[in-house]
Design a protein around this motif. Structure first.
Motif, short mmCIF file in Angstrom:
data_model
loop_
_atom_site.label_atom_id
_atom_site.label_comp_id
_atom_site.label_asym_id
_atom_site.label_seq_id
_atom_site.Cartn_x
_atom_site.Cartn_y
_atom_site.Cartn_z
N LYS A 254 0.82 -1.21 0.00
CA LYS A 254 0.00 0.00 0.00
C LYS A 254 0.86 1.27 0.00
O LYS A 254 0.41 2.32 -0.45
CB LYS A 254 -0.95 -0.01 1.19
N ASP A 255 2.07 1.17 0.51
CA ASP A 255 2.96 2.33 0.55
C ASP A 255 3.62 2.61 -0.79
O ASP A 255 4.02 3.75 -1.05
CB ASP A 255 4.07 2.10 1.60
N ILE A 256 3.76 1.60 -1.63
CA ILE A 256 4.54 1.73 -2.86
C ILE A 256 3.99 2.81 -3.77
O ILE A 256 4.71 3.69 -4.22
CB ILE A 256 4.61 0.38 -3.62
N VAL B 250 5.97 6.10 -4.90
CA VAL B 250 6.37 6.28 -6.29
C VAL B 250 5.72 7.49 -6.92
O VAL B 250 6.38 8.28 -7.60
CB VAL B 250 6.05 5.00 -7.12
N PHE B 251 4.42 7.64 -6.71
CA PHE B 251 3.68 8.68 -7.42
C PHE B 251 3.35 9.91 -6.55
O PHE B 251 2.84 10.90 -7.06
CB PHE B 251 2.37 8.11 -7.97
#
Length: 81
Positions: A71-73, A77-78
């Protein structure tokens, strides 16, 4: 390199392998050069897939060590865009 530009590459194969290679090219309706390009492209794709898997494994391990979950990715990233 343009499609029309070519570099000649000479390969040395044992006679039985050369016969088998020529027969395979003929069976596929390809020239020996076309078959080689096809085989090389397939090998290269597989090699790059393997490299990607190694990098994904590395990233997953570093993320796990840092306590970063799936969920953190997306946020990481964005988030700054």
């Amino acid at each position: 390199m343009s499609v029309n530009q070519r570099s000649v590459l000479s390969l040395s194969l044992p006679p039985d392998m050369a016969r088998e290679y020529r027969a395979l090219a003929k069976a596929r309706g390809k020239s020996a050069s076309e078959l080689f390009r096809e085989m090389y492209s397939a090998w290269r794709r597989e090699r790059l897939r393997g490299e990607l898997k190694v990098l994904q494994g590395y990233g997953a391990a570093r993320a796990a060590e840092s306590g970063i979950g799936e969920k953190d990715i997306e946020r990481l990233v964005f988030g700054g865009r």
